[in-house]
Design an enzyme around this catalytic site. Structure first.
Site, PDB file in Angstrom:
ATOM      1  N   ASP A 106       5.144  -7.460  21.084  1.00  0.00           N
ATOM      2  CA  ASP A 106       5.053  -7.733  22.509  1.00  0.00           C
ATOM      3  C   ASP A 106       4.812  -9.233  22.678  1.00  0.00           C
ATOM      4  O   ASP A 106       4.326  -9.887  21.750  1.00  0.00           O
ATOM      5  CB  ASP A 106       3.898  -6.930  23.109  1.00  0.00           C
ATOM      6  CG  ASP A 106       3.618  -7.305  24.544  1.00  0.00           C
ATOM      7  OD1 ASP A 106       4.561  -7.333  25.343  1.00  0.00           O
ATOM      8  OD2 ASP A 106       2.444  -7.587  24.863  1.00  0.00           O
ATOM      9  N   ASP A 108      -0.584  -4.981  23.213  1.00  0.00           N
ATOM     10  CA  ASP A 108      -1.966  -5.019  23.707  1.00  0.00           C
ATOM     11  C   ASP A 108      -2.144  -4.402  25.080  1.00  0.00           C
ATOM     12  O   ASP A 108      -3.272  -4.195  25.514  1.00  0.00           O
ATOM     13  CB  ASP A 108      -2.460  -6.463  23.762  1.00  0.00           C
ATOM     14  CG  ASP A 108      -1.781  -7.258  24.874  1.00  0.00           C
ATOM     15  OD1 ASP A 108      -0.568  -7.059  25.089  1.00  0.00           O
ATOM     16  OD2 ASP A 108      -2.458  -8.074  25.530  1.00  0.00           O
ATOM     17  N   ASP A 127       2.602  -1.258  26.687  1.00  0.00           N
ATOM     18  CA  ASP A 127       3.021  -1.136  25.287  1.00  0.00           C
ATOM     19  C   ASP A 127       2.694   0.234  24.694  1.00  0.00           C
ATOM     20  O   ASP A 127       3.172   0.573  23.609  1.00  0.00           O
ATOM     21  CB  ASP A 127       2.326  -2.208  24.430  1.00  0.00           C
ATOM     22  CG  ASP A 127       2.648  -3.613  24.887  1.00  0.00           C
ATOM     23  OD1 ASP A 127       3.835  -3.868  25.192  1.00  0.00           O
ATOM     24  OD2 ASP A 127       1.736  -4.443  24.949  1.00  0.00           O
TER      25      ASP A 127
END
Length: 489
Positions: free
Chosen positions: A159, A355, A359
């Site tokens: 990410d 995080d 996600d």
């Protein structure tokens, strides 16, 4: 009704708040950073975005098949074979005409010396030491399965916001030709009243540099454009190019610089003073100092690295370039991340590192979900591995530790099988006829204990594992030092 800037980072990963005006859709769970809106609810309960994300997490989690331990598979064949060998040994010696005591002793020796203690210890002891070493290094494996799966990872999907980057915008560049300190102090005073995240970055920058606060009058927020106010009797306008046009500023004065800033993935704040262009402040979500190192180290391990983000293509490419990532998927939603992770798994096992709430589906869908310790609770709960220090270099440590642990397990299994293949014939009495040598059950028990100790001590070698350390980053201060050392000014 109304106009506002919504922080959608929890859902989309977009680091910069998105402007919403009449007719736009807003998502439950996002945060209104500035402005006022009246909204009509169109989805509640199970139809809401967050509820759909939770369902994706549950579905992805349920689809994972547990990986059986190699030792269990081997033991499933090994135990019946040993028992059969013991029976054959007993029968063989009796048929050969030897006394029952002799035949029975040989059969018992076979059972004792082949007791699969070493085989049973091979995997759990290594996993216990490996997970313990991981915890010491700030890498928490939630299970032995996660530790085993990390060994085979071929693709690591990262990410962007909060994982590759710090997750909070900061002032990265100030381009003001004249009266820079005065203008910066005025802009910071104005932005302190705006509550916009980019403005917060400017305020923090001014405070770090010890700039005195100025009195602000006639503060006005212009939705979709920026803010205006008077500081020290001088009119300032801070915002985008649309606001500059309203102030009568010629766009050609900043066009080249604006293109350069946006191409670097930064967000500009244009400044006009008394209707004249005064300069620009660039803000950016800084790439973590160790992100580039982590990408390099992962590639050395033969792992492919990709980046997934809800941010716009231009910003994503700029951030990826700084981190050394070539493959980027930008402008994607949580369900798209989950789908892409599924597609990437066709090329081998995938580890997803993230995080945020957005996600979570991808973390659950991946073969190994890796959560940044400072991330959201749902991300940590969905993950198989947690990086306590929120440092991407620890992903490298996780892969290396997993590979070291699996290699150790294979060594243990090899020793256990080699030991048994060597000792079972001796216990059965193959040396008795030619040499008169017979292995008693007591000696067999001692040999079995030695094999177990060997496996345990071999597993303890994992305590010598050294985690990957972050390289010291030498920035502008180092460059100045080098220049001074070389006689520069």
């Amino acid at each position: 009704e109304g106009n506002a800037f919504m922080d959608e980072s929890a859902i989309s990963g977009e680091s910069v708040p998105v402007e919403k005006s009449e007719g736009d859709g807003i998502i439950g769970g996002t945060v209104n950073r500035s402005g006022y809106v009246v909204a009509r609810v169109t989805a509640v309960g199970g139809d809401s975005m967050l509820a759909k994300i939770v369902k994706l997490v549950e579905d992805a989690g349920a689809s994972k098949a547990p990986i059986a331990s190699a030792a269990d598979k081997i033991a499933g064949f090994f135990v019946p074979v040993v028992m059969a060998v013991a029976v054959v040994t007993l029968a063989g010696w009796l048929i050969a005409g030897y006394a029952f005591e002799h035949a029975f002793t040989c059969a018992v020796s076979v059972l004792v010396i082949s007791c699969p203690c070493a085989l049973g210890l091979a995997t759990p002891v290594a996993v216990m030491v490996g997970t313990g070493k991981g915890a010491e290094s700030g890498v928490l494996f939630k299970s032995g399965e996660a530790l085993q799966n990390m060994h085979d990872v071929k693709v690591v999907a990262l990410d962007k916001t909060g994982t590759v980057t710090e997750g909070t915008p900061e002032v990265s560049e100030v381009s003001i030709a004249r009266d820079a300190e005065e203008i910066l102090a005025a802009v910071a005073a104005i932005e302190k009243r705006s509550e916009h995240p980019l403005g917060t970055a400017v305020v923090a920058y001014a405070e770090r540099n010890g700039m005195a606060e100025r009195e602000v009058l006639d503060f006005v927020t212009l939705p979709g454009k920026g803010v205006t106010a008077y500081v020290g009797g001088v009119r300032y306008a801070v915002g985008n190019s649309a606001l500059m046009a309203d102030e009568g500023v010629n766009g050609e004065e900043y066009a080249v610089e604006l293109d350069r800033i946006t191409a670097e993935g930064k967000t500009p704040l244009l400044i006009a003073r008394e209707g004249e262009y005064a300069g620009m402040i660039a803000t950016a979500d800084k790439v973590k100092p160790t992100s580039a190192q982590a990408v390099r180290e992962l590639r050395k391990l033969g792992v492919r690295v990709v980046m997934l983000t809800g941010d716009n293509e231009r910003t994503a490419r700029a951030v990826a370039a700084q981190a050394g990532i070539d493959e980027v998927y930008a402008g994607i939603l949580p369900q798209d991340k989950e789908r892409i992770v599924g597609e990437l798994s066709a090329h081998g096992k995938v580890a997803m590192v993230g995080d945020g709430i957005n996600d979570a589906p991808a973390l659950a869908r991946a073969d190994v979900g890796v959560a940044i310790g400072s991330g959201s609770d749902i991300a940590v709960d969905s993950a198989d591995v947690v990086l306590v220090k929120s440092d991407l270099v620890d992903v490298v440590t996780a892969v290396r530790l997993s590979r070291s642990t699996l290699r150790n397990i294979k060594e243990n299994l090899f020793w256990a099988l080699f030991y048994n293949s060597l000792c079972i014939p001796l216990a059965a009495g193959v040396l008795y006829v030619p040499f008169g040598v017979r292995l008693s059950p007591m000696i067999g028990a001692a040999a079995m204990s030695v094999s177990s100790l060997f496996v345990v001590f071999n597993a303890l070698r994992l305590k010598l594992f050294r985690p990957t350390r972050a390289e010291k980053v030498c920035g502008d201060v180092c460059e100045v030092g080098k220049s001074v050392a070389a006689g520069g000014r």
